[in-house]
Each structure stands twice: as C-alpha cells, then as structure tokens.
Design an enzyme around this catalytic site. Structure first.
Site, mmCIF file in Angstrom:
data_model
loop_
_atom_site.group_PDB
_atom_site.id
_atom_site.type_symbol
_atom_site.label_atom_id
_atom_site.label_comp_id
_atom_site.label_asym_id
_atom_site.label_seq_id
_atom_site.Cartn_x
_atom_site.Cartn_y
_atom_site.Cartn_z
ATOM 1 N N LYS A 111 3.523 -5.679 4.905
ATOM 2 C CA LYS A 111 2.136 -5.786 5.336
ATOM 3 C C LYS A 111 2.066 -6.839 6.432
ATOM 4 O O LYS A 111 2.960 -7.694 6.553
ATOM 5 C CB LYS A 111 1.211 -6.160 4.184
ATOM 6 C CG LYS A 111 1.367 -7.547 3.607
ATOM 7 C CD LYS A 111 0.719 -8.691 4.359
ATOM 8 C CE LYS A 111 -0.735 -8.488 4.656
ATOM 9 N NZ LYS A 111 -1.295 -9.723 5.315
ATOM 10 N N THR A 114 1.680 -14.650 8.281
ATOM 11 C CA THR A 114 0.960 -13.721 7.422
ATOM 12 C C THR A 114 1.568 -12.353 7.389
ATOM 13 O O THR A 114 0.906 -11.364 7.650
ATOM 14 C CB THR A 114 -0.509 -13.561 7.817
ATOM 15 O OG1 THR A 114 -1.046 -14.835 7.950
ATOM 16 C CG2 THR A 114 -1.272 -12.839 6.716
#
Lengths: 408, 408
Positions: A184, A195
C-alpha cells in the site's frame, strides 16, 4: 543494477501475497474506518525466515519498533497483522503498549509465539489506537469468511485507489519457487519508504543473512526509488518472509543461482513500487526517470530522485509540457558532480538536449508523447558508468484537493 | 541571527531601489514579452562598491557568469540591466556572446567602463536571446519617459503578480544612510536563491570585503530561507551596490556601528524575501516556520526548510487543516539530530505537540487561525540554543494551473 533476465523469472497472472506455498491472508472491517476493510492479516503454516527494512524518519511509529525488535531476535516471522486508519505514531508510551498488546493477542489467535508476529499500522498520526476495534479485528481472523488475499490487499489501503499485488515464478535446483507481494502507499511516498507498507512472501528456503541483504539490495532499486510528494512518514516498512515450503536447499549469496532469486525479488519489488507511484495521490501518469553515465550509483540515484521529485517537472508532466529546462534545473541542483556541457536529455525517444544545449525538436510530438499514461525521461550525464531509475507521478489539482482536506 | 534593533533602523514609506542618494532606475517594453515591461535598468552617478551572491545550481546562466566575472575584477558596479521573458540559460557559446554584447552596449549607453555593468536575465530556459529586442531596450534607456523605479520593478517580473520593493533609513556617524531594494521571484524559489533576482542599493560608503560578508550573512537569513516549490534555478543573483554618496567614513566590520548597517541590510533583505514567498505561484498565504532549540545554526535552518518545503504541510496550510502530524514528519526526515521525545510544535499560539506527544487543542480555533493570510508555525527541538526562520507559501490549485501550462 540487478539485470533481470526475464526468461528465468515468469510473472504469474493473478499473483498474490498468497501465491507461494503455505501462506494464507485475509482482511476484515473492524470499525476504525467508516466502511472499508481496515484490518488485514497474513499467516504462514510454519515460521518463516524474515527480513525487514524500515523508515529512516527520526519519528518511528510504535508498531515499527515492536516488529523490528521482535524480528531481530530470531529473524523469524510467522504471522503479520496490519490496521489502516490509524498509524499509532506519536502516541508515546500508550502507543507502544497498544502495539505490544496487538502482537500478544494475535499470537494467541494464531497460536504462535509472540515474537513471530509482525504488527503494522497506517493512517492518521498522533491519535491513540481504539484497541476495542483492533481486538474485534483480531477476533475475526480466520473465520473463513474473510480469508482471501484480496481482502488483505484492500484492508491495508489508505488514500490508495487500487490494490497492489504481484507474484513471480522461478526455478532453482529443480524446485518451482514462487515470490508474491502486496503493498500500500499513495501520499507521502519518498525514497526511504514513506508511508508505504509492502509484504513479500516466498516458499523458498533462504538463509537469514542472505535474505536480509537481498531485501536491502532490491529495496534500494525499487521502493527507495519512488516518490509521490517528497514527504516520508513514520510507519514505512517492507517485510520479506521465506517459509521454505519448497524444501529446496537453503539459498545463500554463494549459491550458483542466487541471482535468479534476486531477479525474482527485484521484479516483485519493482512491480509493487511502480504500482505505488502510479497510484500517487491525484496522479494521472506514471513518470519514470532514468539517469545514465553517472560517476557513482549514489550520484545516479540522487540525480534521478531530484528530477522525479521536482514539483515543476511533475506539473509539466501533468500539463504534457515538454519544458526540459525544468529537468535540467533539477539535475543542476541535485548536488552531484555534473558537467553541464555533457548533459543530454530525452523525453521518451525524443532528444531535447545534447551536451547542455537545446536541440530542435517537434514540440507537438513531445507534447503528444507526454499525454501517455507512462512517461519516460532519460538523463545522460556522460560522466561515468553508473545508472539508476526512479519512479513517480505527476502533480495535479487532485493532489491539492486530497491533501488540503485529508482529515475533514 | 542578527537581532534587529528596529528603533535604530526606520522603514521608509514608499521606499524603492532609488531611495538612496545617487541612483536612477527605469524600465521599458522591448518586445521579448507580449505587452508587459521586459527590460529594466539601474544606474549610479558614480561607480559603487559591489557585492554579489549567485545560484548554486550547477547550470549557471550566461549573464551570471558575465556579471560575476566582471564584478570580481574591481568589486565595482555602476549600472545594471535586466531583461525578463528569456533567461539566456542553457544557450551555450551564443548565450555567452549575447550576454557580453548586452554588457558592452549598455556600457556605451551609460558611458561607463564595461566591467562596471551587471547583466541579468530571467524567463524561459534554452532559447537564444532575441538581441534585436535587447538592443531596442538598451537604446531606450534614459529617454526620460521610462525613468521610474516602478518601471524597473515591473520590468524584472515574470510570473510575479506584484512588484517587490522596500527601503530603510539609519544613522551612522551622524550621516543619514538609506538602503533600498527591489526583487522578483515567484515560482522555482528555494534556499540558495532559485529564479530570484534582488538588487539592493545604499548611499553609504562600505569597504568591499565587509560589503561582501554582510551580503552573505544577510542572504543566509533571508533569501536563502524562502521556498516556493523547492526547485532552484540557473539565474538567481543578489547584487548589492554601495556608492558612498553620503560621504561617510567607509564602513567595515570593525566599525562600532557596523551592526546598525547589518540590521538595515537584514531588514531590507527579509522584507524582499517575504514579499517573494508571499507572491509564490498560486499562493494565498505567507507561511513562516521558526525552529528553536537546535544544536547548530545549520540544523535549525535544515529543519525549518524541511517543514516549509513539505508539500503536505503546504497543502494543509492551504486547506487550513491543523494536521500537525505532517509537521512532525517533516521534522523527522530533515536528517538533523532530533530527539522525538523533546519536540514541541505550535500553530500560531496554539500548542499542539509537547515532547513528541499530541496535546488536546481546539481544532476550530486552530482552523480559524490557519485561515489567516499569515500563518506561523513554531517547532521547539529542546536540543540546543540555535534558531532559524524560513518563509514559504501554501500549495494551491493555482500553483498546478500556472505550472502545468507555463509556456502554453
């Protein structure tokens, strides 16, 4: 760079993190997010030799600390749990307690030892985890209804618009080895893995140290070469599990076919990295920048990153504007040894700069090429033999829209 | 940091680059741009002691090379000419010839020696100058009609939306000293002075070496602390001229009131720098980031730059979203020695993070504060005594619009 002799490594159609033998994965909705799946899990039938790379951000989220410490004890992982919607970052002592409790509860659920469970979180920073919801997620693991790699791939998403997965097959010592992966990442993506989460699995047996060095090497040429907005986060992690279910003689760097395994891992990592870059917040195009003729690997990477990270290049790509001056500028401020009079630039196959000077070229052709969904830029420094490729995306109105109101 | 005892330095209302004694300036339309003024000039009655700082981009535009080389011969400048619309950058031998010819023709027009003329260009990269139009501009100098500092301030603009100018008065040894300045810069602004030009004038007499060190020192705390989009260009330059028309005893670093001059120069530079940041492409707000408690000056600057450059912080400011997690992230990846558990953050006067942990705060108050046109963020590292301030702007839809179609 790792040269990928594609004929030895085949990309599997409909490949997933569970394509290798002995892995299951799933995902559920535990309530941290309004509707979407927000809790995912991967489980290996047997403890897998494991390797990990983590964010370089000084602020490291609690789940990272817990996973890193546990993994480094025996270099083994059997189960992984991930929640989206809350990063459990900048949450202090409580955050650490919560991450440890997640790990403990999952270990009980999977009936594995605590240190064999990796925990990961992604989402908003600075808000304590709602442990009641996490517990709901853990309780729901393995109820059969939610066992499906696609559920896992969906459960780990945040602002992503699509799931990201791939698997490859290769043969070593007559054994069919499979490597699969899911990832992701959308906003806040930058070299050194901001992230983004990636989970890679293989049914090969691999010695722990070799596995770790393979992951470092391939990560540097894939996940660490993508950027969406230059920001890096507190939660990034790539985990690699090798459970040995193919009963091959354990692989190591001296094995004659080590490079075949490395190629497979590179292809999986590169595919996931490109899927992440293409899915950058608001992106309409995948941008690929290749830098050739650099004096060192680091120089090649730094120049490629400078170009791929330039807001002016990114907006020019969005506008399909062959404004090569912005590319040259980014090369110039990359703080690497560059001889301006030797630099050449190409947009796709269209040469626009040679030895630091503008070349005449057909602007309409260049503009048309830049309207493709996959735009390639090549910078030739003519100053050495090293090469690197970076991936990113264009900077669009939607990037601003998404990030001007992330939480509201 | 230079502490500015404001009482000793007065900001002049309606101050300009010609406020100091003995300077004239003007601007004309020579035809490089469609309608707007595109050729400007400054002239001092007498040769002025001069200092300059230049872009660190490896690609340096021809006019920079010519000006730098000329200035360094005698450290004197008497006249400055600037064209907008074309940067004369990445134009090779021809570009260098053109810059030298600009200098020669202007020297004849002003009847000064060639090396006393500074030349500057800003605009599109990689396109040869249209010398016929430059000649028209030079020929039009001093025809009385165009002599006006506002014409100069307009002629140097590119995507800027407003002119940028300021002047201050101070007294040293009983002499009234004036320092004035004008600047341009909008997109591609970054520490180390990307695509920005600033011209500062004073009627004080200052020794050459002291003047250069004063310019370096104040530039590091002003122009080098602003960013619009992190890109830096090939043409940036700050020129400082001191023509001594006040007949003061030449100032130098050992002079008892040297700091008063330094304060005046700092205020002029800071005002121009903030005007540039506020006028960043598409900007709706001026963002100011102050970092305190850093172990070194460099660390303080790097952290401030990391925060001010973050696309995620810039979009959050645009959206008035008090998403402090993004500020903490930027601090974390600034690659400076930071102890996460000591970091505190304030949005305006609202404390949002203390010792690395979220504080309860009123989101509506923070949101309302962030709707101001001037947003201040403070990061306390509690890790030393050094402090730095950086200025930037928000990232908006208009930034994308402007840069997705700069040339079309």
């Amino acid at each position: 760079m790792i040269t990928t002799k594609k004929e030895k490594v085949k990309i599997k159609s409909d490949g997933h993190v569970t394509s290798p033998k002995g892995y299951k994965a799933g995902g559920v909705h535990c309530g941290i997010r309004k509707k979407r799946l927000d809790f995912g899990w991967i489980h290996s039938e047997v403890p897998a030799t494991a390797a990990g790379v983590y964010t370089l951000n000084t602020f490291q989220a609690a789940p990272l600390k817990v996973t890193k410490e546990s993994l480094e004890k025996e270099m083994k992982i059997q189960s992984v749990i991930v929640n989206s919607g809350n990063a459990n970052s900048c949450t202090g002592e409580q955050g650490l307690k919560d991450a440890l409790e997640m790990q403990k509860l999952a270990a009980e659920k999977f009936a594995v030892q605590k240190d064999y469970v990796a925990v990961a979180s992604t989402g908003i920073i600075g808000v304590p985890l709602e442990m009641e919801k996490i517990k709901k997620g853990i309780a729901a693991i393995n109820d059969g209804l939610n066992e499906d790699p696609v559920n896992f791939e969906e459960a780990i998403l945040t602002t992503d618009t699509v799931t990201k997965q791939v698997a490859v097959e290769l043969e070593i010592d007559g054994k069919l080895i499979t490597i699969g992966g899911a990832a992701k990442g959308s906003g806040m993506i930058h070299p050194n893995m901001a992230t983004m989460l990636a989970f890679i699995t293989t049914d090969a047996a691999v010695e722990a140290e070799s596995l770790q060095s393979a992951l470092r090497q391939t990560t540097n040429q894939s996940f660490n070469m993508i950027t969406v907005d230059g920001d890096s986060s507190t939660n990034d992690m790539v985990l690699l599990m090798a459970n040995g279910k193919q009963d091959n003689i354990p692989l190591h760097e001296a094995h004659p076919e080590w490079n075949v395994f490395l190629e497979g891992l590179q292809i999986v990592s590169e595919h996931l990295a490109k899927q992440i870059a293409r899915d950058g917040e608001g992106a309409t195009k995948l941008l690929e920048v290749t830098v050739k003729g650099a004096p060192t690997d680091i120089a090649a990477r730094q120049v490629a990153k400078a170009v791929i990270s330039s807001n002016l290049v990114k907006t020019a790509v969005y506008g399909a504007d062959p404004n090569w001056g912005r590319i040259v500028c980014a090369v110039g401020y990359s703080e690497q040894p560059i001889d301006p009079d030797k630099v050449s630039v190409a947009i796709g196959d269209i040469a626009v700069v040679k030895n630091g000077l503008a070349l005449p070229f057909n602007e309409d052709d260049a503009k048309q090429y830049m309207q493709n969904e996959y735009v390639q830029l090549t910078v030739e420094l003519n100053n050495g033999l090293h090469e690197a490729t970076a991936w990113g995306c264009d900077l669009t109105y939607d990037y601003v829209r998404i990030n001007a109101s992330y939480r509201t």
